[in-house]
Design an enzyme around this catalytic site. Structure first.
Site, PDB file in Angstrom:
ATOM      1  N   ASP A   1      -0.205   4.994   1.027  1.00 52.77           N
ATOM      2  CA  ASP A   1      -0.435   5.949   2.106  1.00 52.77           C
ATOM      3  C   ASP A   1      -0.326   5.267   3.468  1.00 52.77           C
ATOM      4  O   ASP A   1      -1.072   4.342   3.768  1.00 52.77           O
ATOM      5  CB  ASP A   1      -1.818   6.592   1.963  1.00 52.77           C
ATOM      6  CG  ASP A   1      -2.000   7.275   0.613  1.00 52.77           C
ATOM      7  OD1 ASP A   1      -1.080   7.987   0.195  1.00 52.77           O
ATOM      8  OD2 ASP A   1      -3.052   7.079  -0.021  1.00 52.77           O
TER       9      ASP A   1
ATOM     10  N   ASN B   1      -4.088   9.652  -7.061  1.00 55.29           N
ATOM     11  CA  ASN B   1      -2.912  10.525  -7.064  1.00 55.29           C
ATOM     12  C   ASN B   1      -1.628   9.751  -6.782  1.00 55.29           C
ATOM     13  O   ASN B   1      -0.595  10.351  -6.487  1.00 55.29           O
ATOM     14  CB  ASN B   1      -3.075  11.618  -6.006  1.00 55.29           C
ATOM     15  CG  ASN B   1      -4.348  12.411  -6.193  1.00 55.29           C
ATOM     16  OD1 ASN B   1      -4.611  12.925  -7.270  1.00 55.29           O
ATOM     17  ND2 ASN B   1      -5.155  12.507  -5.152  1.00 55.29           N
TER      18      ASN B   1
ATOM     19  N   ASP C   1       0.861  -1.180   0.000  1.00 52.56           N
ATOM     20  CA  ASP C   1       0.000   0.000   0.000  1.00 52.56           C
ATOM     21  C   ASP C   1       0.899   1.233   0.000  1.00 52.56           C
ATOM     22  O   ASP C   1       2.077   1.159   0.372  1.00 52.56           O
ATOM     23  CB  ASP C   1      -0.894  -0.033   1.244  1.00 52.56           C
ATOM     24  CG  ASP C   1      -1.786   1.186   1.361  1.00 52.56           C
ATOM     25  OD1 ASP C   1      -2.358   1.619   0.337  1.00 52.56           O
ATOM     26  OD2 ASP C   1      -1.905   1.720   2.479  1.00 52.56           O
TER      27      ASP C   1
ATOM     28  N   ASP D   1      -1.569  -0.621   6.109  1.00 53.75           N
ATOM     29  CA  ASP D   1      -1.820   0.024   7.400  1.00 53.75           C
ATOM     30  C   ASP D   1      -3.305   0.192   7.673  1.00 53.75           C
ATOM     31  O   ASP D   1      -3.686   0.562   8.786  1.00 53.75           O
ATOM     32  CB  ASP D   1      -1.147   1.398   7.459  1.00 53.75           C
ATOM     33  CG  ASP D   1      -1.840   2.420   6.580  1.00 53.75           C
ATOM     34  OD1 ASP D   1      -2.177   2.084   5.419  1.00 53.75           O
ATOM     35  OD2 ASP D   1      -2.054   3.559   7.053  1.00 53.75           O
TER      36      ASP D   1
ATOM     37  N   SER E   1      -5.705   5.371  -4.271  1.00 53.50           N
ATOM     38  CA  SER E   1      -5.579   6.787  -4.630  1.00 53.50           C
ATOM     39  C   SER E   1      -5.421   6.979  -6.138  1.00 53.50           C
ATOM     40  O   SER E   1      -4.657   6.262  -6.792  1.00 53.50           O
ATOM     41  CB  SER E   1      -4.377   7.399  -3.916  1.00 53.50           C
ATOM     42  OG  SER E   1      -4.188   8.739  -4.319  1.00 53.50           O
TER      43      SER E   1
ATOM     44  N   GLY F   1      -8.026   3.622   3.205  1.00 53.07           N
ATOM     45  CA  GLY F   1      -7.775   2.515   2.291  1.00 53.07           C
ATOM     46  C   GLY F   1      -8.826   2.298   1.229  1.00 53.07           C
ATOM     47  O   GLY F   1      -8.617   1.520   0.299  1.00 53.07           O
TER      48      GLY F   1
ATOM     49  N   ARG G   1     -12.187   6.710  -3.062  1.00 55.03           N
ATOM     50  CA  ARG G   1     -12.723   7.966  -2.534  1.00 55.03           C
ATOM     51  C   ARG G   1     -14.238   7.954  -2.384  1.00 55.03           C
ATOM     52  O   ARG G   1     -14.782   8.268  -1.319  1.00 55.03           O
ATOM     53  CB  ARG G   1     -12.284   9.119  -3.436  1.00 55.03           C
ATOM     54  CG  ARG G   1     -12.467  10.489  -2.833  1.00 55.03           C
ATOM     55  CD  ARG G   1     -12.120  11.560  -3.858  1.00 55.03           C
ATOM     56  NE  ARG G   1     -10.840  11.259  -4.486  1.00 55.03           N
ATOM     57  CZ  ARG G   1     -10.558  11.521  -5.763  1.00 55.03           C
ATOM     58  NH1 ARG G   1     -11.465  12.080  -6.548  1.00 55.03           N
ATOM     59  NH2 ARG G   1      -9.372  11.242  -6.260  1.00 55.03           N
TER      60      ARG G   1
END
Length: 254
Positions: A24, A151, A22, A207, A149, A68, A71
Site C-alpha cells: 500500500d 487483503n 511494501d 512509504d 494487510s 503500515g 489492523r
C-alpha cells in the site's frame, strides 16, 4: 551507503540481490483507500462516543498510528493516542459484527469498508512501480511483497501484479506464523529468508514510518522511502537511505 550502479541501473548498491516491497502506497494506490476507510470508521466511533464536537481522525493520525501496522495494532495505537481503551473482543471469543465497540469490531468495520472499495474496482497500481518491478526482475534480483494487510493477495490480483513477486509475506502469513508486524522487522526478515538472502543484501521499499523503522532495525542493506504525501524528512529521520516520490526516479538516478 550511497547509490551506485546496481545491475540494470536500479539506483541501488551493487551488493543488493533482493528487493522487498511494501504494498500500500509503494506498489498500489491503496494507501488513500485505507486512510479513507480508517477515517470513516474512527470518525463514526468518536462521534458516537464524544458527540458532534469530536476531534476527527486526521492525516497525522494515519501516518503516526495506523499506516503500515497490522489492523488491530493500528486500532490500539490510535485509541491510546486519544486516551481510549476498548476490550479486545467479545466475551466468549466469538467474532463481533463490524462496528462493535471492541478493538476487533472497529478493525472489522474498517476492513469491510476497504473490501467494498476493492470489489468496486477502486484499486490501481502506480505505473512507475510496475515498470521498476519489471526492471528488477529483468536484472535477476529476487522480489517479495511484505504487507500487514490481510487483503494483500486480493489487491495484487485486482491490479494484475500477483505474478511479479516470488514471495508474499502478508497479514495472513504473519498471523499463521506468529510474526509481529511493523515496526518490528520480522515480516521483512521472513521474506529475505524465503528468498535465501541475508538482510544486508536486501533493499526495503516503504512509504510508512513504521516500515522505515522495520527496515532499519532489521539490518537491511538499503532502505528506500517512498514519499507520496510530503513526509520526506520524517522518512529520513526514521532511517531511509534515500527518498523518492516514485520508484521510477531510482532508474533515472542510476
Amino acid at each position: 551507503m550511497g547509490e551506485t550502479d546496481a545491475p540494470g541501473g536500479l539506483g541501488l548498491p551493487p551488493t543488493v540481490t533482493a528487493c522487498l516491497f511494501d504494498l500500500d502506497g509503494v506498489i498500489t494506490k491503496t494507501a488513500v483507500v485505507h486512510a479513507a476507510a480508517w477515517r470513516e470508521t474512527f470518525d463514526a466511533f468518536l462521534r458516537e462516543r464524544e458527540g458532534p464536537g469530536f476531534r476527527p481522525f486526521s492525516p497525522h493520525d494515519y501516518d503516526a498510528y495506523v499506516d503500515g501496522r497490522p489492523r488491530s495494532d493500528g486500532v490500539r495505537a490510535f485509541l491510546a493516542s486519544r486516551g481510549i481503551t476498548l476490550p479486545e473482543r467479545p466475551a466468549g471469543g466469538n467474532a463481533d459484527p463490524p462496528g462493535t465497540l471492541t478493538v476487533q469490531g472497529l478493525g472489522d468495520r474498517k476492513n469491510a469498508l476497504l473490501l467494498a472499495e476493492i470489489r468496486a474496482g477502486g484499486v490501481e497500481a502506480y505505473p512507475g512501480s510496475l515498470r521498476y518491478l519489471t526492471a528488477v526482475r529483468a536484472a535477476g534480483l529476487g522480489t517479495a511483497v511484505v504487507s500487514s494487510s490481510t487483503n494483500c493477495l486480493d489487491v495484487l490480483r485486482a491490479v494484475g501484479a500477483e505474478d511479479r513477486f516470488e514471495v508474499r509475506i502478508d497479514g495472513v502469513v504473519a498471523a499463521r506464523r506468529g510474526l509481529p508486524g511493523k515496526p518490528h522487522p520480522d515480516t521483512f526478515l521472513a521474506a529475505a529468508a524465503e528468498l535465501g538472502v541475508a538482510p544486508e543484501r536486501a533493499a526495503v521499499f516503504e512509504d510508512a514510518l513504521a516500515g522505515m523503522d522495520a527496515g532499519r532495525s532489521g539490518g537491511f542493506g538499503y532502505v528506500v522511502g517512498v514519499d507520496r504525501v510530503g513526509q520526506a524528512a520524517a522518512l529520513r529521520a526514521h532511517g531511509a537511505d534515500t527518498v523518492v516520490r516514485d520508484l521510477a526516479e531510482l532508474e533515472r538516478s542510476a
